[in-house]
Design a protein around this motif. Structure first.
Motif, short mmCIF file in Angstrom:
data_model
loop_
_atom_site.label_atom_id
_atom_site.label_comp_id
_atom_site.label_asym_id
_atom_site.label_seq_id
_atom_site.Cartn_x
_atom_site.Cartn_y
_atom_site.Cartn_z
N ASP A 212 0.85 -1.19 0.00
CA ASP A 212 0.00 0.00 0.00
C ASP A 212 0.89 1.24 0.00
O ASP A 212 2.08 1.16 0.28
CB ASP A 212 -0.86 -0.05 1.28
CG ASP A 212 -1.99 0.94 1.29
OD1 ASP A 212 -2.25 1.59 0.26
OD2 ASP A 212 -2.64 1.08 2.34
N LYS A 214 0.50 4.71 1.89
CA LYS A 214 -0.43 5.33 2.85
C LYS A 214 -0.41 6.85 2.84
O LYS A 214 -1.39 7.49 3.17
CB LYS A 214 -0.09 4.85 4.26
CG LYS A 214 -0.46 3.38 4.48
CD LYS A 214 -1.13 3.16 5.82
CE LYS A 214 -1.78 1.80 5.89
NZ LYS A 214 -0.86 0.72 6.27
N GLY A 226 -6.18 6.72 3.99
CA GLY A 226 -6.63 5.33 4.01
C GLY A 226 -5.82 4.45 3.06
O GLY A 226 -5.85 3.23 3.14
N TYR A 269 -6.17 -9.42 8.06
CA TYR A 269 -5.21 -8.55 7.37
C TYR A 269 -4.06 -8.32 8.32
O TYR A 269 -4.24 -7.77 9.40
CB TYR A 269 -5.95 -7.26 7.02
CG TYR A 269 -5.13 -6.08 6.52
CD1 TYR A 269 -3.95 -5.67 7.12
CD2 TYR A 269 -5.61 -5.32 5.46
CE1 TYR A 269 -3.25 -4.56 6.66
CE2 TYR A 269 -4.92 -4.20 5.00
CZ TYR A 269 -3.75 -3.83 5.62
OH TYR A 269 -3.07 -2.72 5.18
N ASN A 285 -5.89 -6.10 10.92
CA ASN A 285 -7.22 -5.61 10.61
C ASN A 285 -8.12 -6.82 10.47
O ASN A 285 -7.68 -7.88 9.99
CB ASN A 285 -7.23 -4.78 9.32
CG ASN A 285 -6.49 -3.46 9.50
OD1 ASN A 285 -6.65 -2.79 10.53
ND2 ASN A 285 -5.67 -3.10 8.55
N ARG A 287 -10.66 -7.24 8.60
CA ARG A 287 -11.44 -7.05 7.37
C ARG A 287 -10.48 -7.00 6.20
O ARG A 287 -9.27 -6.97 6.38
CB ARG A 287 -12.15 -5.71 7.50
CG ARG A 287 -11.13 -4.65 7.96
CD ARG A 287 -11.52 -3.26 7.78
NE ARG A 287 -10.49 -2.37 8.34
CZ ARG A 287 -9.41 -1.96 7.68
NH1 ARG A 287 -9.21 -2.33 6.43
NH2 ARG A 287 -8.53 -1.17 8.25
N GLY A 289 -8.48 -5.10 3.22
CA GLY A 289 -7.89 -3.77 3.13
C GLY A 289 -8.51 -2.98 1.99
O GLY A 289 -9.04 -3.56 1.04
N ASP A 290 -8.39 -1.68 2.07
CA ASP A 290 -8.84 -0.80 1.01
C ASP A 290 -7.73 0.20 0.77
O ASP A 290 -7.42 0.98 1.67
CB ASP A 290 -10.14 -0.10 1.45
CG ASP A 290 -10.81 0.65 0.32
OD1 ASP A 290 -10.12 0.95 -0.68
OD2 ASP A 290 -12.00 0.95 0.42
N PRO A 291 -7.01 0.16 -0.34
CA PRO A 291 -7.34 -0.45 -1.63
C PRO A 291 -6.70 -1.82 -1.93
O PRO A 291 -6.76 -2.26 -3.08
CB PRO A 291 -6.77 0.58 -2.61
CG PRO A 291 -5.56 1.13 -1.93
CD PRO A 291 -5.85 1.07 -0.45
N GLU A 292 -6.13 -2.52 -0.94
CA GLU A 292 -5.51 -3.81 -1.24
C GLU A 292 -6.49 -4.76 -1.97
O GLU A 292 -6.12 -5.45 -2.92
CB GLU A 292 -5.05 -4.50 0.05
CG GLU A 292 -3.78 -3.93 0.67
CD GLU A 292 -4.06 -2.81 1.64
OE1 GLU A 292 -5.17 -2.22 1.60
OE2 GLU A 292 -3.16 -2.50 2.45
N1 GLY Z 1 -5.10 0.10 3.17
C1 GLY Z 1 -5.01 0.01 4.58
C2 GLY Z 1 -6.22 -0.52 5.24
O1 GLY Z 1 -7.15 -0.98 4.63
O2 GLY Z 1 -6.24 -0.49 6.46
#
Ligand code: GLY
Ligand code: AMP
Length: 425
Positions: A212, A214, A226, A269, A285, A287, A289-292
């Motif tokens: 990512d 950041k 994010g 994550y 995490n 959940r 990831g966003d944008p992973e």
């Molecule tokens: N891209 C980092 C996150 O989803 O926490």
């Protein structure tokens, strides 16, 4: 089967896109969804901050599978609430999600199970912080215990700034809410890797690892966001290193949660810092990831719904995930001003031209489509994603696609993948 996805960002659009490819799925509902999801699913409104509203929605629509995108519903206990009512849901329970929702819990858990992580102290008052700081050399990292959308981590160059940051977290002047616990951590140097796995609480299946970006600015400068872009390649992690992380970090974490009678089911994550001492866990995490997720799912050849069902049923050992070879890249187009204040409501043009470029998918992060015209509605607006045989090609496609797109104040980083490109030179 009818599937319901909770969430409204680029991650959820990518999940919806992937779920739509499953032959098992006959109907897809996204709640609340966004302007992009509206073109592949039925979007229905819901307040993701209200457990009651989400439960009511599921009771109304009776999906065969509910997929939880963001962390807040997990923290509220949506998985527990739906399971109690007999619904099938992909995600960890409230207690298992504590790996993300409490950094103090996560750090103590890592220590209990001897999983590598930065040295730390969990403190309950400024006085405790003062004492703990004797054990750390600057720079050090001060972290809020609870969910803070990336804003709860403060890098400190001196003992004084660390103490001030901790005081700000306890007093509620930094995040708006008063923290009851603050974590002090040693500063780690290295490259970050997002290592995501599916798990049924016994078996662990890694997804392709991702990197990512950041910070808002090119060259990794400016405030944290994010995530402004991400890539995956077959060479991001050496196969031996991937195996090591699986056996020494991911599997012990999942086993540890099961041993502590808070079995973890869903996607885990693991945020890693690749240091000179080896990989260290920065964060968990609970959940995707966003944008992973956007960059990972464009390479997934297997049926995501089948894999999620296997997690829920405890038969993930039967599943092997297949991936396209090569690489993928995702570049975020954001609103001017993000991650600070920004305006919304600007029309977006060029989406069709962007989508026509081979290998490209344009996932929507913060858009709405009232009367069919797609407009901006968030800080991160689009996740322009491409898969290809090589990273250069994937980046070339993503940047070509983003070049077709326009909205007022559109910003994107032009250096996504810079570390991998440098390594390849
Ligand atoms: N891209 C980092 C996150 O989803 O926490
Ligand atoms: P976290 O939410 O704990 O992942 O922290 C957010 C970001 O802060 C991470 O993605 C890292 O870039 C950075 N960070 C967190 N902890 C450390 C650490 N101990 N050393 C260096 N950077 C860190």
């Amino acid at each position: 089967m009818k599937v319901l996805i909770l969430g409204s960002g680029g991650r959820e659009h990518a999940l919806a896109w992937s779920v739509r490819r499953s032959p098992r799925v006959t109907e897809l509902i996204c709640a609340p969804g966004n302007g992009g999801m509206a073109s592949i699913a039925r979007c229905v409104p819901v307040d993701l901050k209200s457990l009651e509203a989400m439960v009511h929605l599921v009771e109304t629509h009776q999906p065969g599978l509910t997929i939880v995108g963001p962390e807040l519903p997990l923290a509220l206990g949506i998985v527990d609430a739906l399971q109690q009512r007999g619904f099938r849901v992909f995600g960890p329970t409230r207690e298992a999600a504590m790996l993300e929702t409490s950094k103090g819990f996560a750090k103590r858990f890592l220590q209990r199970h001897q999983i590598s992580t930065a040295r730390y102290a969990v403190c309950s008052s400024p006085a405790e912080v003062e004492q703990a700081l004797d054990m750390f050399h600057p720079p050090m990292v001060v972290k809020a215990d609870g969910l803070a959308s990336g804003k709860g981590v403060i890098m400190c160059q001196s003992r004084r700034t660390a103490l001030e940051a901790a005081q700000g977290l306890f007093a509620g002047t930094l995040l708006g809410e008063q923290e009851r616990q603050v974590v002090i951590e040693e500063f780690l140097e290295g490259e970050e890797i997002s290592f995501l796995c599916l798990t049924d609480s016994k078996h662990v299946v890694p997804l392709v690892p991702a990197q990512d970006h950041k910070r808002i600015g090119e060259g990794d400068t400016g405030p944290n966001t994010g995530g402004m872009g991400v890539y995956t390649t077959d060479t991001l992690l050496d196969p031996h290193m991937s195996e090591w992380i699986l056996h020494h970090i991911a599997e012990p974490a999942v086993r540890g949660m099961a041993d502590e009678e808070t079995p973890y089911v869903g996607v885990l994550y693991i945020g890693l810092m690749m240091t000179a001492r080896g990989p260290q866990v920065l964060e968990f995490n609970a959940r995707f990831g966003d944008p992973e997720t956007q960059a990972i799912l464009v390479r997934l050849e297997s049926d995501l719904v089948e894999a999620m069902q296997a997690c829920i049923d405890g038969r993930l050992a039967e599943i092997e995930l297949r991936w396209t070879q090569g690489a993928s890249a995702c570049v975020i187009a954001s609103s001017s001003g993000y991650p600070g204040r920004y305006e919304t409501g600007f029309p977006i043009t060029g989406l069709d031209a962007a989508r026509r470029i081979p290998g490209v998918e344009v996932f929507h992060s913060g858009t709405a489509a009232p009367n069919g015209q797609v407009i901006t509605s968030g800080g991160r607006v689009l996740a322009v994603t491409a898969a290809a045989d090589s990273l250069q090609q994937a980046l070339g496609r993503a940047y070509q696609a983003i070049g077709e797109i326009h909205f007022e104040g559109m910003y994107f980083r032009r250096d996504i993948g810079h570390r991998a490109l440098k390594r390849a030179r």
